[in-house]
Write a protein that holds these residues in place. Structure first.
Motif, PDB file in Angstrom:
ATOM      1  N   ALA A 280      15.053  33.982 -42.247  1.00 35.24           N
ATOM      2  CA  ALA A 280      15.668  33.058 -43.197  1.00 35.24           C
ATOM      3  C   ALA A 280      16.545  32.032 -42.488  1.00 35.24           C
ATOM      4  O   ALA A 280      16.536  30.839 -42.830  1.00 35.24           O
ATOM      5  CB  ALA A 280      16.479  33.843 -44.225  1.00 35.24           C
ATOM      6  N   LYS A 281      17.300  32.477 -41.504  1.00 39.21           N
ATOM      7  CA  LYS A 281      18.163  31.559 -40.755  1.00 39.21           C
ATOM      8  C   LYS A 281      17.329  30.525 -40.010  1.00 39.21           C
ATOM      9  O   LYS A 281      17.645  29.323 -40.029  1.00 39.21           O
ATOM     10  CB  LYS A 281      19.015  32.359 -39.776  1.00 39.21           C
ATOM     11  N   PHE A 282      16.276  30.960 -39.366  1.00 42.83           N
ATOM     12  CA  PHE A 282      15.409  30.053 -38.609  1.00 42.83           C
ATOM     13  C   PHE A 282      14.759  29.032 -39.544  1.00 42.83           C
ATOM     14  O   PHE A 282      14.732  27.830 -39.244  1.00 42.83           O
ATOM     15  CB  PHE A 282      14.345  30.879 -37.877  1.00 42.83           C
ATOM     16  N   ASP A 283      14.257  29.492 -40.671  1.00 40.64           N
ATOM     17  CA  ASP A 283      13.633  28.606 -41.663  1.00 40.64           C
ATOM     18  C   ASP A 283      14.655  27.579 -42.161  1.00 40.64           C
ATOM     19  O   ASP A 283      14.387  26.363 -42.209  1.00 40.64           O
ATOM     20  CB  ASP A 283      13.095  29.453 -42.816  1.00 40.64           C
ATOM     21  N   PHE A 284      15.831  28.041 -42.530  1.00 43.43           N
ATOM     22  CA  PHE A 284      16.883  27.170 -43.035  1.00 43.43           C
ATOM     23  C   PHE A 284      17.259  26.103 -42.019  1.00 43.43           C
ATOM     24  O   PHE A 284      17.364  24.911 -42.354  1.00 43.43           O
ATOM     25  CB  PHE A 284      18.107  28.018 -43.401  1.00 43.43           C
ATOM     26  N   GLU A 285      17.477  26.502 -40.778  1.00 42.03           N
ATOM     27  CA  GLU A 285      17.934  25.546 -39.761  1.00 42.03           C
ATOM     28  C   GLU A 285      16.865  24.497 -39.466  1.00 42.03           C
ATOM     29  O   GLU A 285      17.197  23.332 -39.182  1.00 42.03           O
ATOM     30  CB  GLU A 285      18.329  26.284 -38.478  1.00 42.03           C
ATOM     31  N   ASN A 286      15.612  24.872 -39.512  1.00 42.73           N
ATOM     32  CA  ASN A 286      14.550  23.882 -39.328  1.00 42.73           C
ATOM     33  C   ASN A 286      14.542  22.873 -40.465  1.00 42.73           C
ATOM     34  O   ASN A 286      14.517  21.667 -40.240  1.00 42.73           O
ATOM     35  CB  ASN A 286      13.190  24.574 -39.218  1.00 42.73           C
ATOM     36  N   ARG A 287      14.579  23.370 -41.690  1.00 38.01           N
ATOM     37  CA  ARG A 287      14.458  22.482 -42.846  1.00 38.01           C
ATOM     38  C   ARG A 287      15.686  21.589 -43.012  1.00 38.01           C
ATOM     39  O   ARG A 287      15.559  20.406 -43.336  1.00 38.01           O
ATOM     40  CB  ARG A 287      14.219  23.302 -44.115  1.00 38.01           C
ATOM     41  N   ILE A 288      16.869  22.136 -42.798  1.00 40.66           N
ATOM     42  CA  ILE A 288      18.070  21.349 -43.059  1.00 40.66           C
ATOM     43  C   ILE A 288      18.243  20.237 -42.032  1.00 40.66           C
ATOM     44  O   ILE A 288      18.952  19.253 -42.278  1.00 40.66           O
ATOM     45  CB  ILE A 288      19.329  22.253 -43.114  1.00 40.66           C
ATOM     46  N   HIS A 289      17.560  20.359 -40.903  1.00 45.40           N
ATOM     47  CA  HIS A 289      17.652  19.319 -39.878  1.00 45.40           C
ATOM     48  C   HIS A 289      16.422  18.431 -39.829  1.00 45.40           C
ATOM     49  O   HIS A 289      16.183  17.756 -38.826  1.00 45.40           O
ATOM     50  CB  HIS A 289      17.945  19.950 -38.516  1.00 45.40           C
ATOM     51  N   GLY A 290      15.623  18.443 -40.907  1.00 39.91           N
ATOM     52  CA  GLY A 290      14.598  17.428 -41.042  1.00 39.91           C
ATOM     53  C   GLY A 290      13.163  17.891 -41.064  1.00 39.91           C
ATOM     54  O   GLY A 290      12.270  17.094 -41.361  1.00 39.91           O
ATOM     55  N   ALA A 291      12.885  19.159 -40.762  1.00 40.24           N
ATOM     56  CA  ALA A 291      11.499  19.628 -40.804  1.00 40.24           C
ATOM     57  C   ALA A 291      11.007  19.641 -42.247  1.00 40.24           C
ATOM     58  O   ALA A 291      11.765  19.924 -43.177  1.00 40.24           O
ATOM     59  CB  ALA A 291      11.385  21.031 -40.212  1.00 40.24           C
ATOM     60  N   ASN A 292       9.731  19.331 -42.436  1.00 44.25           N
ATOM     61  CA  ASN A 292       9.152  19.402 -43.775  1.00 44.25           C
ATOM     62  C   ASN A 292       8.992  20.852 -44.221  1.00 44.25           C
ATOM     63  O   ASN A 292       9.229  21.191 -45.377  1.00 44.25           O
ATOM     64  CB  ASN A 292       7.803  18.698 -43.809  1.00 44.25           C
ATOM     65  N   PHE A 293       8.576  21.699 -43.292  1.00 44.41           N
ATOM     66  CA  PHE A 293       8.464  23.138 -43.518  1.00 44.41           C
ATOM     67  C   PHE A 293       8.101  23.764 -42.181  1.00 44.41           C
ATOM     68  O   PHE A 293       7.930  23.061 -41.182  1.00 44.41           O
ATOM     69  CB  PHE A 293       7.411  23.504 -44.581  1.00 44.41           C
ATOM     70  N   LEU A 294       8.023  25.082 -42.136  1.00 45.77           N
ATOM     71  CA  LEU A 294       7.612  25.766 -40.910  1.00 45.77           C
ATOM     72  C   LEU A 294       6.134  25.497 -40.654  1.00 45.77           C
ATOM     73  O   LEU A 294       5.334  25.388 -41.584  1.00 45.77           O
ATOM     74  CB  LEU A 294       7.874  27.268 -41.007  1.00 45.77           C
ATOM     75  N   ALA A 295       5.778  25.421 -39.384  1.00 52.25           N
ATOM     76  CA  ALA A 295       4.405  25.105 -39.017  1.00 52.25           C
ATOM     77  C   ALA A 295       3.463  26.267 -39.252  1.00 52.25           C
ATOM     78  O   ALA A 295       2.249  26.068 -39.382  1.00 52.25           O
ATOM     79  CB  ALA A 295       4.351  24.680 -37.542  1.00 52.25           C
TER      80      ALA A 295
END
Length: 504
Positions: A280-295
């Protein structure tokens, strides 16, 4: 060795980026004149179902279709594909190289998890690569005599009833203004237009149609009436394998976002922790910094579970003193990252963990140094196996007198995957491209050696049992200056990893 047809295709593509003395690409200048240069059609002020320069000026500049990629670049891709087809057919004789050619690329449909609840839509990467258009139920047709360089885009018609529930659509005017494709029809007209083109050679991938309904309704009747189509996939993926500066820039951003997510996820490691919390932390940090979603669904594997290569349950407790292997990446406007780090959840490597980790890190550094034009992934893989074999002997996992052949067998057993793969719009990008072909400037690959020692392995020293380590970086092949490591800001040395873990 490359086939004559492939050599001809590469030669055709090499002709494209010649520079004029005044600067700029001759082919791009031709395209600019053809499309009106920097004067594309006015983009409608309404939302088009995807970001546009009018509604999302913070993301998309004037003349871009998707963030960072212009109408000119998308047209250049279509023109390059046309040249590849021309070069390929020229090698097959006069009968193949004469007459009309028709290329069909379908979008993806919306897919449903249950009843009327859809999965998040993800566009067919081949369609996206050639158009930048993000709507489902769409199609691209390229046609022409000898060289299929005329484009028609087919899109869903605007429907206020459906838009009430599903949101705005671009429609024909919006799609034309956004993509720069001049001929745009509603998707219902696809079959009629295909019949009118009467291509003597059809280019279309029939084995796994991207959109089964459009295939059945509009393309299948054409297949029944005509010759067997030629596969478009090898030609298109040979183009996708070489990234433009704009694509590299997008992948740099994806890598930077994911590297920061790793750093902040490591900071959450203070002892016993649930894999789902790190997920959850990894997913959150990716999305909140601009990722559309996890690859892709990440691997968050604690302890011995790191030795299950595709462990994605991510639902068990990682105990104080164990390590976690996290393999994850972000998608940023069509381009992905794929990074793996392994670290102790209490923030400090034990002596055995540090010894195994340093062995893998040393091999990874050596493999990274080989990432240059002319070297193949298979060559780097062979080197990785030899280096891992030496490390296994040094660690005492293999006896000092083990034969070279047995050392290589053991290396394959303790690292049962390849050293890497191509990366781009997909995680395992352009999979039909051989890993034995020489790497070229602009290719992006992963380098990911690992050592996996299961807890029930009574052949290995006891202090290594239950440990699994993989270290993976994303690398751009460059003509000069050595490889560009897109994931370089993700903590990797023992000192940097322990420092990141202590930031919580």
């Amino acid at each position: 060795m490359l086939s004559p047809a492939w050599s001809s295709m590469r030669s055709a593509v090499r002709l494209l980026p010649r520079r004029t003395r005044a600067g700029g690409c001759i082919w791009c200048r031709h395209i600019s004149m053809k499309t009106g240069g920097l004067k594309p059609k006015t983009v409608p002020s309404r939302y088009l179902g995807q970001p546009s320069p009018f509604t999302h000026p913070h993301l998309i500049k004037h003349g871009e279709v998707t963030p960072g990629v212009t109408q000119t670049e998308y047209e250049l891709r279509r023109q390059k594909l046309a040249l590849l087809i021309e070069a390929h057919t020229n090698t097959l004789g006069p009968s193949a190289s004469s007459g009309n050619h028709v290329v069909i690329v379908l979008s993806h449909p919306i897919r449903y998890m249950t009843n009327d609840i859809p999965y998040p839509f993800h566009q067919n990467q081949d369609f996206l690569y050639l158009t930048g258009f993000l709507e489902p139920d769409s199609a691209l047709v390229l046609y022409g005599r000898t060289r299929p360089d005329q484009a028609i885009l087919f899109v869903p018609r605007r429907d206020p009833g459906r838009e009430l529930w599903d949101g705005p659509r671009a429609g024909k005017d919006g799609a034309a203004a956004l993509t720069g494709v001049e001929r745009v029809h509603s998707i219902e007209e696809l079959g009629l237009v295909l019949k009118s083109l009467k291509g003597t050679q059809l280019w279309y991938d029939t084995s796994q149609p991207a959109h089964s309904r459009l295939h059945q309704a509009h393309v299948f009747p054409l297949l029944e009436a005509g010759p067997v189509p030629r596969s478009l996939r090898p030609l298109l993926h040979s183009l996708r394998a070489i990234k433009s500066p704009a694509e590299v820039s997008l992948m740099q951003t994806a890598g930077r976002i994911t590297a920061q997510a790793f750093r902040r996820t490591m900071a959450l490691s203070q002892g016993d922790v649930d894999e789902s919390v790190l997920f959850a932390k990894f997913d959150f940090e990716n999305r909140i910094h601009g990722a559309n979603f996890l690859a892709y669904p990440p691997v968050v594997a604690g302890g011995n579970r790191a030795n299950t290569l595709h462990y994605i349950n991510n639902n068990q407790i990682i105990k104080d003193g164990e390590m976690v292997l996290l393999d994850g990446g972000a998608e940023y406007f069509g381009y992905v990252s794929d990074i793996t780090r392994t670290w102790p959840v209490n923030g400090r490597f034990s002596p055995a963990q540090a010894e195994l980790y340093e062995a893998v890190l040393e091999v990874q550094r050596s493999c990274l140094s080989l990432c240059s034009p002319g070297v193949s992934l298979d060559h780097i893989y062979s080197t990785m196996l030899a280096l891992l074999g030496r490390q296994l002997k040094r660690l005492g996992v293999l006896k000092a007198g083990t034969s070279d052949a047995d050392v290589l067998k053991a290396a394959r057993r303790y690292c049962p995957h390849h050293v890497g793969h191509y990366l781009g719009m997909d995680v395992h990008d352009t999979p039909d491209l051989s890993r034995s072909q020489p790497l070229q400037p602009g290719m992006v690959i992963t380098i990911e050696p690992g050592l996996y020692i299961c807890e029930d392995n009574d052949q290995a020293p006891e202090h290594f049992r239950g440990l699994g380590v993989r270290i993976e970086d994303d690398v751009v092949i460059r003509e000069k200056g050595g490889p560009l490591v897109l994931s370089c800001s993700a903590p990797k040395t023992i000192t940097d990893v322990e420092k990141a873990c202590g930031m919580g």
